[in-house]
Write an enzyme that holds these catalytic residues in place. Structure first.
Site, PDB file in Angstrom:
ATOM      1  N   ASP A 107     -15.827  76.187  54.925  1.00  0.00           N
ATOM      2  CA  ASP A 107     -15.319  76.080  56.292  1.00  0.00           C
ATOM      3  C   ASP A 107     -15.296  77.430  57.000  1.00  0.00           C
ATOM      4  O   ASP A 107     -14.471  78.289  56.682  1.00  0.00           O
ATOM      5  CB  ASP A 107     -13.917  75.489  56.230  1.00  0.00           C
ATOM      6  CG  ASP A 107     -13.248  75.369  57.588  1.00  0.00           C
ATOM      7  OD1 ASP A 107     -13.974  75.249  58.597  1.00  0.00           O
ATOM      8  OD2 ASP A 107     -12.004  75.384  57.628  1.00  0.00           O
TER       9      ASP A 107
ATOM     10  N   SER B 174     -11.814  78.572  58.958  1.00  0.00           N
ATOM     11  CA  SER B 174     -10.604  79.067  58.313  1.00  0.00           C
ATOM     12  C   SER B 174     -11.012  80.136  57.312  1.00  0.00           C
ATOM     13  O   SER B 174     -12.201  80.375  57.092  1.00  0.00           O
ATOM     14  CB  SER B 174      -9.831  77.930  57.621  1.00  0.00           C
ATOM     15  OG  SER B 174     -10.592  77.369  56.562  1.00  0.00           O
TER      16      SER B 174
ATOM     17  N   ASN C  92      -8.950  80.847  54.169  1.00  0.00           N
ATOM     18  CA  ASN C  92      -8.259  80.753  52.883  1.00  0.00           C
ATOM     19  C   ASN C  92      -8.891  79.713  51.968  1.00  0.00           C
ATOM     20  O   ASN C  92      -9.470  78.733  52.431  1.00  0.00           O
ATOM     21  CB  ASN C  92      -6.786  80.386  53.085  1.00  0.00           C
ATOM     22  CG  ASN C  92      -5.999  81.508  53.735  1.00  0.00           C
ATOM     23  OD1 ASN C  92      -5.911  81.589  54.956  1.00  0.00           O
ATOM     24  ND2 ASN C  92      -5.434  82.373  52.919  1.00  0.00           N
TER      25      ASN C  92
ATOM     26  N   TRP D 201      -7.854  76.903  49.254  1.00  0.00           N
ATOM     27  CA  TRP D 201      -6.714  76.165  48.706  1.00  0.00           C
ATOM     28  C   TRP D 201      -7.192  74.865  48.058  1.00  0.00           C
ATOM     29  O   TRP D 201      -8.192  74.276  48.468  1.00  0.00           O
ATOM     30  CB  TRP D 201      -5.651  75.879  49.764  1.00  0.00           C
ATOM     31  CG  TRP D 201      -6.027  74.906  50.844  1.00  0.00           C
ATOM     32  CD1 TRP D 201      -6.499  75.193  52.091  1.00  0.00           C
ATOM     33  CD2 TRP D 201      -5.944  73.473  50.780  1.00  0.00           C
ATOM     34  NE1 TRP D 201      -6.732  74.044  52.808  1.00  0.00           N
ATOM     35  CE2 TRP D 201      -6.391  72.968  52.026  1.00  0.00           C
ATOM     36  CE3 TRP D 201      -5.544  72.567  49.798  1.00  0.00           C
ATOM     37  CZ2 TRP D 201      -6.448  71.595  52.307  1.00  0.00           C
ATOM     38  CZ3 TRP D 201      -5.607  71.196  50.074  1.00  0.00           C
ATOM     39  CH2 TRP D 201      -6.043  70.739  51.330  1.00  0.00           C
TER      40      TRP D 201
ATOM     41  N   TYR E  40      -4.083  72.870  60.657  1.00  0.00           N
ATOM     42  CA  TYR E  40      -5.419  72.542  61.136  1.00  0.00           C
ATOM     43  C   TYR E  40      -5.293  71.637  62.361  1.00  0.00           C
ATOM     44  O   TYR E  40      -4.191  71.232  62.728  1.00  0.00           O
ATOM     45  CB  TYR E  40      -6.231  71.857  60.030  1.00  0.00           C
ATOM     46  CG  TYR E  40      -6.452  72.719  58.816  1.00  0.00           C
ATOM     47  CD1 TYR E  40      -7.507  73.624  58.749  1.00  0.00           C
ATOM     48  CD2 TYR E  40      -5.593  72.626  57.720  1.00  0.00           C
ATOM     49  CE1 TYR E  40      -7.715  74.414  57.631  1.00  0.00           C
ATOM     50  CE2 TYR E  40      -5.791  73.421  56.583  1.00  0.00           C
ATOM     51  CZ  TYR E  40      -6.845  74.311  56.555  1.00  0.00           C
ATOM     52  OH  TYR E  40      -7.044  75.100  55.445  1.00  0.00           O
TER      53      TYR E  40
ATOM     54  N   ASP F  53     -17.908  76.109  63.870  1.00  0.00           N
ATOM     55  CA  ASP F  53     -17.043  75.703  62.761  1.00  0.00           C
ATOM     56  C   ASP F  53     -17.758  74.694  61.869  1.00  0.00           C
ATOM     57  O   ASP F  53     -17.962  73.548  62.263  1.00  0.00           O
ATOM     58  CB  ASP F  53     -15.756  75.104  63.351  1.00  0.00           C
ATOM     59  CG  ASP F  53     -14.737  74.721  62.306  1.00  0.00           C
ATOM     60  OD1 ASP F  53     -15.005  74.918  61.108  1.00  0.00           O
ATOM     61  OD2 ASP F  53     -13.661  74.233  62.694  1.00  0.00           O
TER      62      ASP F  53
ATOM     63  N   THR G  72     -15.940  71.267  61.079  1.00  0.00           N
ATOM     64  CA  THR G  72     -15.654  70.325  62.163  1.00  0.00           C
ATOM     65  C   THR G  72     -16.920  69.564  62.530  1.00  0.00           C
ATOM     66  O   THR G  72     -17.991  70.155  62.635  1.00  0.00           O
ATOM     67  CB  THR G  72     -15.121  71.071  63.403  1.00  0.00           C
ATOM     68  OG1 THR G  72     -13.920  71.754  63.050  1.00  0.00           O
ATOM     69  CG2 THR G  72     -14.826  70.106  64.536  1.00  0.00           C
TER      70      THR G  72
END
Length: 332
Positions: A27, A30, A32, A34, A70, A209, A212
């Site tokens: 992505d 963003s 990070n 996770w 988000y 993005d 998306t």
């Protein structure tokens, strides 16, 4: 990478020693990494793989709680460090977040977590993104990553760290300045249909993005686009009308990119209707992008638009089956 209805593109990574596998969205919106934790109590975690830190000999815990929001929900978890493997690349002591609470919308996702590829300044925990650590640890030959998203062939989408697959594109590379080093943010000059400017009349800022699948914008601008293509109040058109709809032209850095209706309309046929949802699903036909930190504006590759890291400049590579987009390859 795999895809779900050409709206979610995700691939496998592993975390810990021995490795535990997870599917993640790569992505650019963003920064990070996770994945769900075994401590997660949310319904959204119940049908996804969850990381167990007790099974990893390289796991390092912290007491820092982190939250990320988000456009469609949020997650909350604890910052930790562990070994992360992406393909053959092994990053040591990578910062990641183990989610303990997730919004319900993630229950329906086909991926377990997210691997962010945005700028380090976007990282909510202050930890370096995975790609930045790949480069700083000398794991990749060039500070470039590329993304190829395909609608046409199952499991044919790829993300390449450290270069670009020359077989997946043709044409020349167009560089577009990144206007703010946080998201992959660029300036759009205008959005037109049939020669009429419907959005970004005086230019506007946009982010590119890979996480998306729709175009989002100011309500008034989106309304004008929907009206111009004859969309109903609930944002749909009939399947039969798609072939007659005009191309959408998006001008970026003085270069006009023509996108056919078959690309900007996400066609979802319902069992009791011949309606298609109009979610303006642009660039989901067959596309690729190269991201780099380089200052060398003469490098190889591109015809559409996605970001390239630094100087900070950005490029986009497209391979598509649509004739209107192929013409850019031929012209360049």
């Amino acid at each position: 990478m795999m895809s779900s209805l050409q709206n979610e593109y995700f691939g496998l990574i592993s975390i810990g020693s021995p490795p535990q596998d997870f599917s993640v969205v790569f992505d650019t919106g963003s920064a990070n990494l996770w994945v769900p934790s075994v401590s997660c109590s949310s319904m959204a975690c119940s049908n996804h793989r969850r990381f167990n830190p007790r099974l990893s000999s390289t796991f390092q815990s912290t007491d820092e709680t982190v939250s990320i929001s988000y456009g469609t929900g949020s997650m909350k978890g604890v910052l930790a460090y562990d070994t992360v493997q992406v393909g053959s690349l092994v990053v040591t002591k990578q910062g990641l977040i183990l989610s303990e609470m997730e919004s319900f919308f993630l229950y329906y996702s086909h991926f377990d977590g997210i691997l962010g590829l945005g700028y380090p300044s976007l990282s909510v925990s202050g930890t370096a993104p995975v790609f930045d650590n790949m480069w700083s640890e000398g794991l990749i030959p060039e500070d470039i990553f590329s993304v190829y998203l395909s609608r046409c062939r199952e499991n044919s989408s790829v993300v390449v760290f450290g270069g670009v697959d020359d077989s997946l594109y043709s044409g020349s590379l167009y560089w577009v300045p990144v206007t703010h080093e946080r998201f992959w943010q660029i300036t759009i000059n205008s959005v037109t249909l049939n020669g009429q400017v419907l959005a970004c009349e005086d230019g506007c800022q946009a982010i590119v993005d890979t996480g998306t699948s729709v175009i989002a914008g100011h309500p008034e601008a989106i309304k004008r686009i929907q009206e111009a293509i004859g969309a109903k109040a609930d944002y749909h058109v009939t399947c039969d009308h798609v072939s007659s709809l005009p191309d959408m032209t998006i001008t970026i850095n003085g270069m006009a990119y023509s996108v056919p209706a078959a690309a900007y309309i996400n066609q979802v046929r319902f069992s009791h209707s011949d309606l298609d949802l109009v979610v303006v699903n642009i660039f989901s036909t067959e596309e690729a992008a190269m991201f780099t930190w380089t200052n060398d504006l003469e490098r190889a590759c591109s015809v559409m638009i996605l970001p390239v890291r630094t100087c900070r400049y950005m490029s986009y590579v497209t391979i598509t089956k649509w004739g209107a987009l192929q013409s850019y390859n031929q012209q360049t």
